[in-house]
Scaffold this motif. Structure first.
Motif, PDB file in Angstrom:
ATOM      1  N   SER A  72       0.841  -1.196   0.000  1.00  0.00           N
ATOM      2  CA  SER A  72       0.000   0.000   0.000  1.00  0.00           C
ATOM      3  C   SER A  72       0.872   1.242   0.000  1.00  0.00           C
ATOM      4  CB  SER A  72      -0.916   0.002   1.229  1.00  0.00           C
ATOM      5  OG  SER A  72      -1.593   1.230   1.342  1.00  0.00           O
ATOM      6  N   THR A 124      -0.260   4.067   0.760  1.00  0.00           N
ATOM      7  CA  THR A 124      -0.840   4.975   1.756  1.00  0.00           C
ATOM      8  C   THR A 124      -0.264   4.744   3.132  1.00  0.00           C
ATOM      9  OG1 THR A 124      -2.892   5.029   0.472  1.00  0.00           O
ATOM     10  CG2 THR A 124      -3.001   5.789   2.760  1.00  0.00           C
ATOM     11  N   ILE A 148     -11.172  -1.886   1.637  1.00  0.00           N
ATOM     12  CA  ILE A 148     -11.063  -0.445   1.368  1.00  0.00           C
ATOM     13  C   ILE A 148     -12.380   0.188   1.766  1.00  0.00           C
ATOM     14  CG2 ILE A 148     -10.637   1.301  -0.394  1.00  0.00           C
ATOM     15  CD1 ILE A 148      -9.144  -0.811  -1.987  1.00  0.00           C
ATOM     16  N   ARG A 199      -5.005   1.469  -8.573  1.00  0.00           N
ATOM     17  CA  ARG A 199      -5.797   2.414  -7.772  1.00  0.00           C
ATOM     18  C   ARG A 199      -7.236   1.930  -7.723  1.00  0.00           C
ATOM     19  NH1 ARG A 199      -8.376   7.426  -8.957  1.00  0.00           N
ATOM     20  NH2 ARG A 199      -7.393   7.524 -11.000  1.00  0.00           N
ATOM     21  N   GLU A 234      -7.393   4.498  -2.741  1.00  0.00           N
ATOM     22  CA  GLU A 234      -6.201   3.788  -2.286  1.00  0.00           C
ATOM     23  C   GLU A 234      -5.353   3.366  -3.483  1.00  0.00           C
ATOM     24  OE1 GLU A 234      -5.413   3.327   0.922  1.00  0.00           O
ATOM     25  OE2 GLU A 234      -7.246   4.321   1.607  1.00  0.00           O
TER      26      GLU A 234
END
Length: 464
Positions: free
Chosen positions: A129, A131, A155, A204, A208
């Protein structure tokens, strides 16, 4: 309300301490030799959220594969809790509502590739990830993305379907299949159905982003099919040259007479050389480590987005105690490098200034991750015109000088006179006023008349 699902059954987290363990009366009773009497405690917070902590220092509890420390860790929808061989899932009904349709957007649609079969050689695949730095391993059963708590990658977004997309291993690599209402984006392009992933692809889903990693897989090439020898006089004639066999009995004969010249086998087809291996991707930047176990080592940055931390799933791993598991993220946007801190314990600074949000980096900046200092060196930095040192000026085209007058020889006397005059003090410049020129015809007639009158006067005086 926060719920914990185990074995297909959901348990609502009540207020106060919700115990996970093997003792009777626990909120969730778990059995097994590795489960302690009081293994973990889930606390319901006044904000409606929940946090988990270990009930004993010897208890091992993992959330999304990361082992808990002494501090409580907040629980989010879709988190996976592992303890004593049991896997529990966190479900938040408030965040698993219906899918909200996104506004239409015009992204280029990439050419889809048919999904490969579920069998065949594949490399080790994983997702990281971009993020929070979490790592997800792609097993043989596949990896499912979605909003539902039963998905491997949860998610929390109304733009994400309950079962949004799935990655499965195939004969030619890992294939991602989209089954959502709002689509799945790979490298900025929406895939229409299925697509084979390549190492470094950015996926994507909703808000996310994930980067895909896997070893390259060579496609399976089926072996050539060798047909048996033909039957007939032409085949027998092809197999001999004046009655002498040209092909051993153990080898297959040439299948046709047209492939030979008067019964002589043709020259073998040359085998082309193997294709050259593509060169490694040139680094976009580098980090020169100035402290710690990697002091003096230069770590290349080969992607526009990299995660930095202590865990092995990061793109740049700094094995230091002061560096968090997922410490910071370095990325390049529109030619500018920026760094952001991922809520690390000891923080990130640039030239002594704490990083808050996205912090732009200049060439030669000193970044400190906890107690580890690194020197940032971009490979595509433009030359600094204000830096110290000699500046190279632009070329100036000066006008060419006029040609010198020709040199004439001067006599010696004149040269002496000129030299003597040059030694005199320079006089002040004089202003010369020139009268307008007269007409030459008037001057000539006046002079002639004057001469005639003078001659006449002289004659009269002589006659007297």
């Amino acid at each position: 309300m926060i719920q914990i699902e185990v074995g297909g059954r959901r348990h609502a987290v009540s207020s106060g301490e919700f115990v996970l363990g093997s003792a009777p009366g626990s909120g969730i009773l778990l059995e097994g030799p590795d489960v302690l009497t009081r293994h973990a405690i889930v606390e319901f917070l006044t904000t409606g959220e929940a946090a988990i902590r270990v009930a004993s220092p010897s208890a091992e509890v993992r959330v999304n594969g990361v082992r808990l420390g002494a501090e409580p860790t907040p629980l989010l929808h879709g988190d996976k809790i592992t303890l004593g061989g049991h896997e529990l899932r966190v479900v938040d009904e408030a965040r698993s509502g219906s899918t909200q349709m996104m506004a239409a957007f015009s992204l280029p649609v990439s050419g889809g590739e048919p999904a490969a079969s579920a069998t065949g050689p594949t490399g080790a695949g994983r997702l990281v990830s971009l993020t929070d730095g979490r790592e997800y391993t792609i097993t043989a059963a596949g990896l499912v993305f979605g909003r539902d708590a039963g998905c491997e990658v949860v998610i929390v977004s109304t733009e994400v379907s309950r079962r949004h997309a799935e990655i499965r291993p195939g004969a030619n690599g890992y294939v991602i299949t989209d089954s959502s209402a709002n689509g799945t984006i790979v490298n900025g392009q929406r895939i229409p159905g299925s697509r084979v992933l390549a190492r470094g692809d950015v996926i994507r889903i909703g808000g996310e982003e994930f980067r895909f990693y896997a070893q390259p897989v060579s496609p399976v090439i089926p072996p050539p099919i060798i047909t048996g020898p033909a039957i007939g006089a032409s085949q027998r004639l092809n197999d001999t040259f004046h009655g002498v066999p040209t092909t051993p009995a153990s080898l297959p004969a040439v299948p046709a007479l047209s492939d030979t010249l008067h019964g002589i086998p043709p020259f073998p087809t040359p085998i082309p050389p193997p294709a050259p291996t593509p060169a490694a991707v040139a680094p976009l930047a580098s980090l020169l480590i100035r402290g710690g176990a990697l002091k003096g080592k230069r770590l290349p940055v080969r992607a526009p987005v990299v995660n930095i931390g202590r865990a092995d799933y990061n793109d740049i791993v700094l094995p230091e105690a002061s560096v968090s598991t997922a410490h910071a993220k370095l990325q390049r946007r529109e030619g500018v490098w920026v760094i952001s801190d991922l809520e690390s314990t000891n923080g990130t600074t640039v030239d002594g200034e704490p990083v808050k949000g996205e912090f732009p980096l200049s060439p030669g900046a000193t970044i400190r991750f906890g107690e580890v200092a690194v020197l940032f060196e971009p490979m595509d930095a433009p030359a600094d015109m204000n830096a110290a040192g000699t500046r190279v000026m632009q070329r100036l085209d000066a006008p060419s000088p006029a040609p010198a007058p020709p040199v004439t020889e001067v006599p010696a006397a004149a040269a002496d006179h000129t030299a003597s005059r040059s030694q005199r003090p320079a006089s002040k410049p004089r202003t010369v006023v020139s009268s307008p020129p007269r007409k030459s015809s008037v001057s000539t007639w006046a002079l002639a008349l004057f001469l005639i009158l003078a001659a006449a006067a002289a004659a009269l005086v002589f006659l007297r």
